[in-house]
Write a protein that holds these residues in place. Structure first.
Motif, PDB file in Angstrom:
ATOM      1  N   LEU A   1       0.845  -1.197   0.000  1.00 26.92           N
ATOM      2  CA  LEU A   1       0.000   0.000   0.000  1.00 26.92           C
ATOM      3  C   LEU A   1       0.882   1.249   0.000  1.00 26.92           C
ATOM      4  O   LEU A   1       0.625   2.191  -0.753  1.00 26.92           O
ATOM      5  CB  LEU A   1      -0.925   0.012   1.212  1.00 26.92           C
ATOM      6  N   ARG A   2       1.934   1.246   0.813  1.00 30.24           N
ATOM      7  CA  ARG A   2       2.863   2.383   0.841  1.00 30.24           C
ATOM      8  C   ARG A   2       3.439   2.618  -0.556  1.00 30.24           C
ATOM      9  O   ARG A   2       3.438   3.746  -1.053  1.00 30.24           O
ATOM     10  CB  ARG A   2       3.990   2.120   1.838  1.00 30.24           C
ATOM     11  N   GLU A   3       3.922   1.575  -1.183  1.00 25.67           N
ATOM     12  CA  GLU A   3       4.507   1.696  -2.522  1.00 25.67           C
ATOM     13  C   GLU A   3       3.475   2.194  -3.534  1.00 25.67           C
ATOM     14  O   GLU A   3       3.780   3.058  -4.364  1.00 25.67           O
ATOM     15  CB  GLU A   3       5.070   0.352  -2.975  1.00 25.67           C
ATOM     16  N   LEU A   4       2.262   1.652  -3.466  1.00 28.35           N
ATOM     17  CA  LEU A   4       1.209   2.066  -4.384  1.00 28.35           C
ATOM     18  C   LEU A   4       0.902   3.552  -4.225  1.00 28.35           C
ATOM     19  O   LEU A   4       0.790   4.285  -5.209  1.00 28.35           O
ATOM     20  CB  LEU A   4      -0.063   1.241  -4.160  1.00 28.35           C
ATOM     21  N   MET A   5       0.780   3.995  -2.976  1.00 26.84           N
ATOM     22  CA  MET A   5       0.475   5.403  -2.743  1.00 26.84           C
ATOM     23  C   MET A   5       1.576   6.302  -3.310  1.00 26.84           C
ATOM     24  O   MET A   5       1.290   7.308  -3.961  1.00 26.84           O
ATOM     25  CB  MET A   5       0.252   5.647  -1.249  1.00 26.84           C
ATOM     26  N   TYR A   6       2.827   5.934  -3.084  1.00 25.63           N
ATOM     27  CA  TYR A   6       3.936   6.720  -3.649  1.00 25.63           C
ATOM     28  C   TYR A   6       3.908   6.697  -5.176  1.00 25.63           C
ATOM     29  O   TYR A   6       4.101   7.731  -5.817  1.00 25.63           O
ATOM     30  CB  TYR A   6       5.291   6.197  -3.154  1.00 25.63           C
ATOM     31  N   GLU A   7       3.696   5.548  -5.774  1.00 23.65           N
ATOM     32  CA  GLU A   7       3.673   5.452  -7.235  1.00 23.65           C
ATOM     33  C   GLU A   7       2.571   6.321  -7.827  1.00 23.65           C
ATOM     34  O   GLU A   7       2.785   7.013  -8.825  1.00 23.65           O
ATOM     35  CB  GLU A   7       3.476   4.001  -7.678  1.00 23.65           C
ATOM     36  N   VAL A   8       1.388   6.279  -7.229  1.00 24.44           N
ATOM     37  CA  VAL A   8       0.264   7.071  -7.741  1.00 24.44           C
ATOM     38  C   VAL A   8       0.554   8.561  -7.595  1.00 24.44           C
ATOM     39  O   VAL A   8       0.364   9.335  -8.528  1.00 24.44           O
ATOM     40  CB  VAL A   8      -1.048   6.682  -7.008  1.00 24.44           C
ATOM     41  N   VAL A   9       1.038   8.959  -6.435  1.00 23.38           N
ATOM     42  CA  VAL A   9       1.284  10.379  -6.175  1.00 23.38           C
ATOM     43  C   VAL A   9       2.446  10.908  -7.012  1.00 23.38           C
ATOM     44  O   VAL A   9       2.394  12.024  -7.522  1.00 23.38           O
ATOM     45  CB  VAL A   9       1.530  10.609  -4.663  1.00 23.38           C
ATOM     46  N   ASP A  10       3.490  10.117  -7.183  1.00 27.80           N
ATOM     47  CA  ASP A  10       4.672  10.575  -7.916  1.00 27.80           C
ATOM     48  C   ASP A  10       4.524  10.446  -9.428  1.00 27.80           C
ATOM     49  O   ASP A  10       5.314  11.017 -10.173  1.00 27.80           O
ATOM     50  CB  ASP A  10       5.917   9.813  -7.453  1.00 27.80           C
ATOM     51  N   SER A  11       3.533   9.705  -9.888  1.00 23.09           N
ATOM     52  CA  SER A  11       3.337   9.482 -11.313  1.00 23.09           C
ATOM     53  C   SER A  11       2.955  10.792 -11.997  1.00 23.09           C
ATOM     54  O   SER A  11       1.993  11.446 -11.615  1.00 23.09           O
ATOM     55  CB  SER A  11       2.226   8.439 -11.522  1.00 23.09           C
ATOM     56  N   ARG A  12       3.717  11.169 -13.009  1.00 22.21           N
ATOM     57  CA  ARG A  12       3.385  12.366 -13.800  1.00 22.21           C
ATOM     58  C   ARG A  12       2.342  11.950 -14.830  1.00 22.21           C
ATOM     59  O   ARG A  12       2.641  11.693 -15.984  1.00 22.21           O
ATOM     60  CB  ARG A  12       4.627  12.929 -14.483  1.00 22.21           C
ATOM     61  N   SER A  13       1.129  11.834 -14.365  1.00 20.90           N
ATOM     62  CA  SER A  13       0.032  11.356 -15.197  1.00 20.90           C
ATOM     63  C   SER A  13      -1.255  12.001 -14.707  1.00 20.90           C
ATOM     64  O   SER A  13      -1.245  12.723 -13.713  1.00 20.90           O
ATOM     65  CB  SER A  13      -0.061   9.832 -15.082  1.00 20.90           C
ATOM     66  N   PRO A  14      -2.367  11.725 -15.362  1.00 22.53           N
ATOM     67  CA  PRO A  14      -3.645  12.321 -14.939  1.00 22.53           C
ATOM     68  C   PRO A  14      -4.254  11.683 -13.687  1.00 22.53           C
ATOM     69  O   PRO A  14      -5.428  11.881 -13.410  1.00 22.53           O
ATOM     70  CB  PRO A  14      -4.565  12.103 -16.141  1.00 22.53           C
ATOM     71  N   LEU A  15      -3.480  10.939 -12.910  1.00 21.42           N
ATOM     72  CA  LEU A  15      -4.047  10.310 -11.717  1.00 21.42           C
ATOM     73  C   LEU A  15      -4.347  11.339 -10.624  1.00 21.42           C
ATOM     74  O   LEU A  15      -5.429  11.357 -10.062  1.00 21.42           O
ATOM     75  CB  LEU A  15      -3.102   9.234 -11.171  1.00 21.42           C
ATOM     76  N   VAL A  16      -3.376  12.166 -10.310  1.00 17.07           N
ATOM     77  CA  VAL A  16      -3.531  13.173  -9.257  1.00 17.07           C
ATOM     78  C   VAL A  16      -3.344  14.549  -9.901  1.00 17.07           C
ATOM     79  O   VAL A  16      -2.316  14.786 -10.538  1.00 17.07           O
ATOM     80  CB  VAL A  16      -2.481  12.965  -8.136  1.00 17.07           C
ATOM     81  N   PRO A  17      -4.307  15.435  -9.749  1.00 16.00           N
ATOM     82  CA  PRO A  17      -4.145  16.780 -10.310  1.00 16.00           C
ATOM     83  C   PRO A  17      -2.870  17.440  -9.783  1.00 16.00           C
ATOM     84  O   PRO A  17      -2.547  17.334  -8.595  1.00 16.00           O
ATOM     85  CB  PRO A  17      -5.392  17.529  -9.836  1.00 16.00           C
ATOM     86  N   GLU A  18      -2.159  18.099 -10.647  1.00 15.78           N
ATOM     87  CA  GLU A  18      -0.857  18.695 -10.310  1.00 15.78           C
ATOM     88  C   GLU A  18      -0.900  19.590  -9.069  1.00 15.78           C
ATOM     89  O   GLU A  18       0.007  19.513  -8.241  1.00 15.78           O
ATOM     90  CB  GLU A  18      -0.305  19.447 -11.526  1.00 15.78           C
ATOM     91  N   PRO A  19      -1.929  20.430  -8.881  1.00 13.18           N
ATOM     92  CA  PRO A  19      -1.929  21.286  -7.683  1.00 13.18           C
ATOM     93  C   PRO A  19      -2.004  20.496  -6.366  1.00 13.18           C
ATOM     94  O   PRO A  19      -1.601  20.998  -5.317  1.00 13.18           O
ATOM     95  CB  PRO A  19      -3.182  22.155  -7.848  1.00 13.18           C
ATOM     96  N   LEU A  20      -2.506  19.264  -6.422  1.00 11.07           N
ATOM     97  CA  LEU A  20      -2.635  18.458  -5.198  1.00 11.07           C
ATOM     98  C   LEU A  20      -1.400  17.604  -4.921  1.00 11.07           C
ATOM     99  O   LEU A  20      -1.210  17.134  -3.797  1.00 11.07           O
ATOM    100  CB  LEU A  20      -3.863  17.544  -5.307  1.00 11.07           C
ATOM    101  N   ARG A  21      -0.581  17.393  -5.919  1.00 12.14           N
ATOM    102  CA  ARG A  21       0.567  16.489  -5.791  1.00 12.14           C
ATOM    103  C   ARG A  21       1.500  16.861  -4.624  1.00 12.14           C
ATOM    104  O   ARG A  21       1.853  15.994  -3.826  1.00 12.14           O
ATOM    105  CB  ARG A  21       1.327  16.432  -7.111  1.00 12.14           C
ATOM    106  N   PRO A  22       1.921  18.144  -4.463  1.00 14.16           N
ATOM    107  CA  PRO A  22       2.833  18.463  -3.360  1.00 14.16           C
ATOM    108  C   PRO A  22       2.250  18.144  -1.984  1.00 14.16           C
ATOM    109  O   PRO A  22       2.961  17.675  -1.093  1.00 14.16           O
ATOM    110  CB  PRO A  22       3.080  19.965  -3.509  1.00 14.16           C
ATOM    111  N   GLY A  23       0.964  18.365  -1.812  1.00 12.86           N
ATOM    112  CA  GLY A  23       0.331  18.047  -0.529  1.00 12.86           C
ATOM    113  C   GLY A  23       0.346  16.562  -0.229  1.00 12.86           C
ATOM    114  O   GLY A  23       0.618  16.138   0.898  1.00 12.86           O
ATOM    115  N   PHE A  24       0.063  15.749  -1.238  1.00 13.15           N
ATOM    116  CA  PHE A  24       0.108  14.298  -1.043  1.00 13.15           C
ATOM    117  C   PHE A  24       1.535  13.820  -0.788  1.00 13.15           C
ATOM    118  O   PHE A  24       1.760  12.950   0.055  1.00 13.15           O
ATOM    119  CB  PHE A  24      -0.489  13.563  -2.251  1.00 13.15           C
TER     120      PHE A  24
END
Length: 178
Positions: A16-39
């Motif tokens: 789960l830790r790895e998945l969360m990091y992969e999703v947050v760090d992925s430069r893709s449409p998964l997490v909107p860019e303005p939210l990425r630093p907070g995550f």
């Protein structure tokens, strides 16, 4: 609780830790860019607090076996929970790989733009890629939701353990399930 059961739960917690990091760090449409630093900051905070390791360590004392059994974290019930997590992860991972192969859409999701007007949404550009990324997001959100069952049981058996992880995970799940 057998060594294998402890290792199985610990493996899913660290996955789960790895998945969360992969999703947050992925430069893709998964997490909107303005939210990425907070995550990213939230995940670093969980690491600084050693939250994931705390969950794994909480499984070690032999006197928690009765509490784990009561919440379904031993034997067949645990095996079923882990099988469902793995099944959901395999589907989400497959969808995510297809989306990555297709590449990111040329423009960010319209709904993620600050000027988005739900009453007058813009036309769809690049619908094939967007559909793949939406499916990947939905299935990743579903995996995170399914993991809630495991963490809810852990928290019932060992009060307080894993709660900060659940908070960050649920925030990420909400962003993915948009």
């Amino acid at each position: 609780m057998s060594v294998e059961e402890r290792q199985a739960i610990a493996g899913r917690v660290m996955a789960l830790r790895e998945l969360m990091y992969e999703v947050v760090d992925s430069r893709s449409p998964l997490v909107p860019e303005p939210l990425r630093p907070g995550f990213q900051a939230a995940l670093r905070d969980l690491d600084d607090r050693r939250a994931f390791e705390e969950v794994v360590a909480a499984l070690q004392p032999p006197d928690i076996e009765e509490a784990l059994d009561r919440v379904g974290l031993l034997g067949q019930q645990l095996a079923l929970k882990l099988t469902v997590i793995d099944w959901a992860w395999d589907r989400a991972d497959g969808a995510w790989r297809l989306a990555q192969q297709a590449g990111s859409p040329e423009e960010p999701e319209a709904e993620d733009a600050a000027a988005f007007d739900a009453a007058d949404p813009p036309g769809e550009s690049d619908p094939g890629r967007r559909a793949r990324w939406r499916r990947a997001r939905k299935l990743l959100a579903k995996v995170l939701k399914i993991i809630d069952d495991l963490f809810a049981s852990l928290i019932k058996a060992i009060p307080g353990v894993g709660e900060p992880i659940v908070e960050a995970k649920q925030a990420l799940e909400s962003v993915l399930d948009r």
